[in-house]
Design a protein around this motif. Structure first.
Motif, PDB file in Angstrom:
ATOM      1  N   HIS A   1      10.642   8.904  -1.162  1.00  0.00           N
ATOM      2  CA  HIS A   1      10.376   7.575  -1.704  1.00  0.00           C
ATOM      3  C   HIS A   1       9.976   6.600  -0.592  1.00  0.00           C
ATOM      4  CE1 HIS A   1      11.376   8.577  -5.753  1.00  0.00           C
ATOM      5  NE2 HIS A   1      12.677   8.704  -5.542  1.00  0.00           N
ATOM      6  N   LEU A   2      10.662   6.663   0.536  1.00  0.00           N
ATOM      7  CA  LEU A   2      10.325   5.783   1.658  1.00  0.00           C
ATOM      8  C   LEU A   2       8.929   6.071   2.185  1.00  0.00           C
ATOM      9  CD1 LEU A   2      13.704   5.703   3.603  1.00  0.00           C
ATOM     10  CD2 LEU A   2      12.708   3.888   2.179  1.00  0.00           C
ATOM     11  N   LYS A   3       8.563   7.330   2.248  1.00  0.00           N
ATOM     12  CA  LYS A   3       7.231   7.708   2.710  1.00  0.00           C
ATOM     13  C   LYS A   3       6.157   7.153   1.777  1.00  0.00           C
ATOM     14  CE  LYS A   3       4.469   9.729   5.522  1.00  0.00           C
ATOM     15  NZ  LYS A   3       4.222   9.053   6.788  1.00  0.00           N
ATOM     16  N   GLU A   4       6.383   7.211   0.474  1.00  0.00           N
ATOM     17  CA  GLU A   4       5.432   6.660  -0.487  1.00  0.00           C
ATOM     18  C   GLU A   4       5.290   5.151  -0.318  1.00  0.00           C
ATOM     19  OE1 GLU A   4       3.404   8.218  -2.794  1.00  0.00           O
ATOM     20  OE2 GLU A   4       4.036  10.077  -1.847  1.00  0.00           O
ATOM     21  N   LEU A   5       6.405   4.455  -0.137  1.00  0.00           N
ATOM     22  CA  LEU A   5       6.363   3.003   0.066  1.00  0.00           C
ATOM     23  C   LEU A   5       5.674   2.650   1.387  1.00  0.00           C
ATOM     24  CD1 LEU A   5       9.938   2.074  -1.196  1.00  0.00           C
ATOM     25  CD2 LEU A   5       7.771   1.507  -2.312  1.00  0.00           C
ATOM     26  N   GLU A   6       5.931   3.449   2.410  1.00  0.00           N
ATOM     27  CA  GLU A   6       5.297   3.210   3.716  1.00  0.00           C
ATOM     28  C   GLU A   6       3.800   3.498   3.652  1.00  0.00           C
ATOM     29  OE1 GLU A   6       6.081   4.279   8.414  1.00  0.00           O
ATOM     30  OE2 GLU A   6       6.667   5.755   6.917  1.00  0.00           O
ATOM     31  N   THR A   7       3.410   4.584   3.015  1.00  0.00           N
ATOM     32  CA  THR A   7       1.998   4.937   2.871  1.00  0.00           C
ATOM     33  C   THR A   7       1.237   3.849   2.108  1.00  0.00           C
ATOM     34  OG1 THR A   7       2.486   7.300   2.937  1.00  0.00           O
ATOM     35  CG2 THR A   7       0.394   6.667   1.944  1.00  0.00           C
ATOM     36  N   ALA A   8       1.891   3.256   1.123  1.00  0.00           N
ATOM     37  CA  ALA A   8       1.273   2.179   0.351  1.00  0.00           C
ATOM     38  C   ALA A   8       1.215   0.877   1.146  1.00  0.00           C
ATOM     39  CB  ALA A   8       2.046   1.963  -0.948  1.00  0.00           C
ATOM     40  N   GLY A   9       1.911   0.821   2.277  1.00  0.00           N
ATOM     41  CA  GLY A   9       1.909  -0.373   3.110  1.00  0.00           C
ATOM     42  C   GLY A   9       2.948  -1.399   2.704  1.00  0.00           C
ATOM     43  N   LEU A  10       3.811  -1.052   1.755  1.00  0.00           N
ATOM     44  CA  LEU A  10       4.802  -1.996   1.248  1.00  0.00           C
ATOM     45  C   LEU A  10       5.986  -2.196   2.182  1.00  0.00           C
ATOM     46  CD1 LEU A  10       4.752  -0.963  -2.490  1.00  0.00           C
ATOM     47  CD2 LEU A  10       3.984  -3.141  -1.529  1.00  0.00           C
ATOM     48  N   ILE A  11       6.282  -1.196   3.013  1.00  0.00           N
ATOM     49  CA  ILE A  11       7.385  -1.342   3.958  1.00  0.00           C
ATOM     50  C   ILE A  11       6.926  -0.949   5.354  1.00  0.00           C
ATOM     51  CG2 ILE A  11       9.203  -0.945   2.229  1.00  0.00           C
ATOM     52  CD1 ILE A  11       9.554   1.895   3.433  1.00  0.00           C
ATOM     53  N   ASP A  12       7.601  -1.521   6.321  1.00  0.00           N
ATOM     54  CA  ASP A  12       7.432  -1.135   7.717  1.00  0.00           C
ATOM     55  C   ASP A  12       8.707  -0.419   8.136  1.00  0.00           C
ATOM     56  OD1 ASP A  12       4.889  -2.374   8.108  1.00  0.00           O
ATOM     57  OD2 ASP A  12       5.906  -4.310   8.212  1.00  0.00           O
ATOM     58  N   VAL A  13       8.560   0.705   8.808  1.00  0.00           N
ATOM     59  CA  VAL A  13       9.702   1.504   9.230  1.00  0.00           C
ATOM     60  C   VAL A  13       9.782   1.480  10.749  1.00  0.00           C
ATOM     61  CG1 VAL A  13      10.740   3.800   9.207  1.00  0.00           C
ATOM     62  CG2 VAL A  13       9.488   2.990   7.198  1.00  0.00           C
ATOM     63  N   THR A  14      10.962   1.139  11.239  1.00  0.00           N
ATOM     64  CA  THR A  14      11.221   1.157  12.672  1.00  0.00           C
ATOM     65  C   THR A  14      12.171   2.313  12.952  1.00  0.00           C
ATOM     66  OG1 THR A  14      11.032  -1.246  12.727  1.00  0.00           O
ATOM     67  CG2 THR A  14      12.074  -0.194  14.623  1.00  0.00           C
ATOM     68  N   ARG A  15      11.784   3.176  13.874  1.00  0.00           N
ATOM     69  CA  ARG A  15      12.610   4.327  14.216  1.00  0.00           C
ATOM     70  C   ARG A  15      13.157   4.163  15.628  1.00  0.00           C
ATOM     71  NH1 ARG A  15       8.413   6.010  11.026  1.00  0.00           N
ATOM     72  NH2 ARG A  15       8.944   7.371   9.306  1.00  0.00           N
ATOM     73  N   VAL A  16      14.464   4.301  15.750  1.00  0.00           N
ATOM     74  CA  VAL A  16      15.114   4.291  17.058  1.00  0.00           C
ATOM     75  C   VAL A  16      15.967   5.547  17.109  1.00  0.00           C
ATOM     76  CG1 VAL A  16      16.676   3.072  18.605  1.00  0.00           C
ATOM     77  CG2 VAL A  16      15.149   1.771  17.100  1.00  0.00           C
ATOM     78  N   GLY A  17      15.507   6.535  17.879  1.00  0.00           N
ATOM     79  CA  GLY A  17      16.180   7.827  17.870  1.00  0.00           C
ATOM     80  C   GLY A  17      16.055   8.438  16.489  1.00  0.00           C
TER      81      GLY A  17
END
Length: 91
Positions: A53-69
């Motif tokens: 679900h997060l990948k779909e929202l990110e692909t659509a540009g609706l969310i920005d994901v920050t990864r730390v480790g």
């Protein structure tokens, strides 16, 4: 910001899933980004399903994901959301 027809279609598809809409609302309610762990605690679904679900929202540009480790934090991309709503308002 002007969205392409493809971007509009991706957003519409992402938001058509009720769980994604709930996840987007939860992320939007967080003031400093929402850790992925908070989603897992709220939704009774597998980590793989949350990730999808997060990948779909990110692909659509609706969310920005920050990864730390291994940790992830999400924020709503309000500029994209506003552009989508503006596009819908012109229908």
């Amino acid at each position: 910001m002007e969205l392409t027809d493809k971007q509009v279609a991706l957003i519409a598809r992402a938001l058509a899933e009720p769980r994604r809409h709930q996840i987007l609302e939860q992320i939007g309610a967080a003031t400093d980004g929402l850790p992925c762990l908070a989603l897992a605690q709220k939704h009774d679904i597998s980590a793989a399903t949350i990730s999808h679900h997060l990948k779909e929202l990110e692909t659509a540009g609706l969310i920005d994901v920050t990864r730390v480790g291994k940790a992830m934090s999400m924020t709503v991309n309000r500029a994209v959301l506003r552009a989508y709503l503006a596009k819908l308002a012109n229908i």
